[in-house]
Design a protein around this motif. Structure first.
Motif, PDB file in Angstrom:
ATOM      1  N   HIS A 209      10.002   2.845  39.029  1.00 39.24           N
ATOM      2  CA  HIS A 209      10.208   1.717  38.120  1.00 39.24           C
ATOM      3  C   HIS A 209       8.870   1.069  37.799  1.00 39.24           C
ATOM      4  CE1 HIS A 209      14.635   1.608  38.673  1.00 39.24           C
ATOM      5  NE2 HIS A 209      14.335   2.115  39.850  1.00 39.24           N
ATOM      6  N   LYS A 210       8.849   0.282  36.738  1.00 38.88           N
ATOM      7  CA  LYS A 210       7.635  -0.446  36.386  1.00 38.88           C
ATOM      8  C   LYS A 210       7.410  -1.582  37.372  1.00 38.88           C
ATOM      9  CE  LYS A 210       7.895   0.419  31.391  1.00 38.88           C
ATOM     10  NZ  LYS A 210       8.004  -0.219  30.050  1.00 38.88           N
ATOM     11  N   GLN A 211       6.145  -1.973  37.498  1.00 37.16           N
ATOM     12  CA  GLN A 211       5.842  -3.141  38.328  1.00 37.16           C
ATOM     13  C   GLN A 211       6.605  -4.345  37.779  1.00 37.16           C
ATOM     14  OE1 GLN A 211       1.558  -3.550  38.386  1.00 37.16           O
ATOM     15  NE2 GLN A 211       1.366  -2.214  40.151  1.00 37.16           N
ATOM     16  N   GLY A 212       7.113  -5.163  38.682  1.00 39.55           N
ATOM     17  CA  GLY A 212       7.913  -6.317  38.274  1.00 39.55           C
ATOM     18  C   GLY A 212       9.388  -6.100  38.548  1.00 39.55           C
TER      19      GLY A 212
ATOM     20  N   SER B 236      -2.198  -8.623  38.464  1.00 43.21           N
ATOM     21  CA  SER B 236      -3.010  -9.003  37.307  1.00 43.21           C
ATOM     22  C   SER B 236      -4.481  -8.731  37.602  1.00 43.21           C
ATOM     23  CB  SER B 236      -2.821 -10.490  36.979  1.00 43.21           C
ATOM     24  OG  SER B 236      -3.773 -10.912  36.022  1.00 43.21           O
ATOM     25  N   SER B 237      -5.085  -7.839  36.809  1.00 43.86           N
ATOM     26  CA  SER B 237      -6.501  -7.533  37.003  1.00 43.86           C
ATOM     27  C   SER B 237      -7.381  -8.709  36.571  1.00 43.86           C
ATOM     28  CB  SER B 237      -6.877  -6.281  36.201  1.00 43.86           C
ATOM     29  OG  SER B 237      -6.566  -6.452  34.828  1.00 43.86           O
ATOM     30  N   ILE B 238      -6.820  -9.567  35.704  1.00 38.87           N
ATOM     31  CA  ILE B 238      -7.571 -10.736  35.239  1.00 38.87           C
ATOM     32  C   ILE B 238      -7.569 -11.822  36.305  1.00 38.87           C
ATOM     33  CG2 ILE B 238      -7.662 -12.582  33.516  1.00 38.87           C
ATOM     34  CD1 ILE B 238      -6.416 -10.637  31.517  1.00 38.87           C
TER      35      ILE B 238
ATOM     36  N   LYS C  19      -6.718 -11.317  39.398  1.00 35.41           N
ATOM     37  CA  LYS C  19      -7.060 -10.683  40.683  1.00 35.41           C
ATOM     38  C   LYS C  19      -6.045 -11.010  41.770  1.00 35.41           C
ATOM     39  CE  LYS C  19     -10.910  -9.125  38.897  1.00 35.41           C
ATOM     40  NZ  LYS C  19     -11.065  -7.686  38.554  1.00 35.41           N
ATOM     41  N   ARG C  20      -4.782 -11.045  41.372  1.00 34.98           N
ATOM     42  CA  ARG C  20      -3.725 -11.315  42.343  1.00 34.98           C
ATOM     43  C   ARG C  20      -2.376 -10.875  41.780  1.00 34.98           C
ATOM     44  NH1 ARG C  20      -0.754 -15.728  40.745  1.00 34.98           N
ATOM     45  NH2 ARG C  20      -1.732 -17.220  39.321  1.00 34.98           N
ATOM     46  N   LYS C  21      -1.377 -10.867  42.664  1.00 34.48           N
ATOM     47  CA  LYS C  21      -0.031 -10.546  42.236  1.00 34.48           C
ATOM     48  C   LYS C  21       0.538 -11.732  41.454  1.00 34.48           C
ATOM     49  CE  LYS C  21       0.753  -7.666  46.326  1.00 34.48           C
ATOM     50  NZ  LYS C  21       1.467  -7.540  47.630  1.00 34.48           N
ATOM     51  N   VAL C  22       1.216 -11.442  40.372  1.00 40.88           N
ATOM     52  CA  VAL C  22       1.781 -12.514  39.551  1.00 40.88           C
ATOM     53  C   VAL C  22       3.165 -12.897  40.070  1.00 40.88           C
ATOM     54  CG1 VAL C  22       0.479 -11.751  37.540  1.00 40.88           C
ATOM     55  CG2 VAL C  22       2.816 -10.934  37.878  1.00 40.88           C
ATOM     56  N   ALA C  23       3.680 -13.998  39.576  1.00 38.61           N
ATOM     57  CA  ALA C  23       4.983 -14.499  40.016  1.00 38.61           C
ATOM     58  C   ALA C  23       6.089 -13.506  39.675  1.00 38.61           C
ATOM     59  CB  ALA C  23       5.272 -15.847  39.361  1.00 38.61           C
ATOM     60  N   PRO C  24       7.169 -13.521  40.425  1.00 40.85           N
ATOM     61  CA  PRO C  24       8.285 -12.615  40.143  1.00 40.85           C
ATOM     62  C   PRO C  24       8.850 -12.819  38.738  1.00 40.85           C
ATOM     63  CG  PRO C  24       8.534 -13.625  42.316  1.00 40.85           C
ATOM     64  CD  PRO C  24       7.411 -14.342  41.628  1.00 40.85           C
ATOM     65  N   ASP C  25       9.342 -11.745  38.146  1.00 40.16           N
ATOM     66  CA  ASP C  25       9.991 -11.785  36.839  1.00 40.16           C
ATOM     67  C   ASP C  25      11.411 -12.327  37.048  1.00 40.16           C
ATOM     68  OD1 ASP C  25      11.644 -10.983  34.605  1.00 40.16           O
ATOM     69  OD2 ASP C  25      10.078  -9.568  34.017  1.00 40.16           O
TER      70      ASP C  25
END
Length: 203
Positions: free
Chosen positions: A15-18, A62-64, A66-72
């Motif tokens: 599956h896709k990330q998220g 997020s490469s911008i 530099k961390r994992k983003v919040a859950p979808d």
């Protein structure tokens, strides 16, 4: 020999990330005890994240930032629905935002459900499920989105601009399916759906 943990991780990575999920999503292939143990180890390894009790996600990085983003939130809502066997749909305001027909920001995400009323906090964002009759959750995802978006907009607020904007959200084939599935909804809502379908056909 590949371990159950590795097999589950491979399925997750398909599956896709998220993507959000629960143990129920793997029950057809593995035993519940194996799933629970594997998910716990994968959380410890940092491969997945526990969002709330019993619900996990394959975090998007997020490469911008530099961390994992919040859950979808939509993914989490769908994972909860699959876990409990609920049929859900975004409520009217959420549906309007999802379709790009409203720019009004809401402080919480609300879904309509044929299950019980439930509330969760997902990374400081309130997620609420409101119970409605099963007959109000007819059709596929697109059909439910359109019906609840139109109902939320209100009969008096529907105009040619709204119908034109709505018609662009789906293809001709998708609109034909929506029109077919929505035939038992309120007459005025169905009239809007027919006009949106015709609007697309006339372009």
């Amino acid at each position: 020999m590949i371990s159950v943990k590795e097999k589950i991780l491979r399925k997750i990575r398909e599956h896709k990330q998220g993507w959000a999920f629960s143990a129920i999503d793997f029950l057809k292939d593995f035993k519940r005890r194996e799933i629970d143990e594997s998910l716990s180890y994968l959380v410890e390894d940092g491969d997945i994240r526990r969002v709330i009790r019993g619900i996990y996600d394959y975090p998007m990085y997020s490469s911008i930032l530099k961390r994992k983003v919040a859950p979808d939130i939509e993914q989490v809502a769908n994972a909860i629905a699959r876990k409990f066997g609920w049929n859900i749909s975004p409520d009217g305001n959420t549906a309007l935002n999802y379709l790009g027909l409203s720019t009004q920001l809401t402080s919480k995400k609300v879904y309509l459900s044929d299950g019980p009323k439930r509330k969760y906090i997902i990374d400081k964002i309130p997620l609420e499920f409101r119970h409605i009759a099963k007959k109000e959750l007819i059709g596929s995802k697109n059909t439910k989105l359109v019906i609840h978006a139109i109902r939320s907009a209100g009969k008096e607020q529907i105009n040619e601009k709204f119908i034109s904007s709505l018609s662009k959200k789906f293809s001709k084939t998708e609109w034909e399916k929506i029109k077919e599935e929505a035939c038992t909804c309120a007459d005025w809502i169905y009239d809007v759906i027919k006009k949106a379908t015709e609007c697309l056909e006339n372009k």
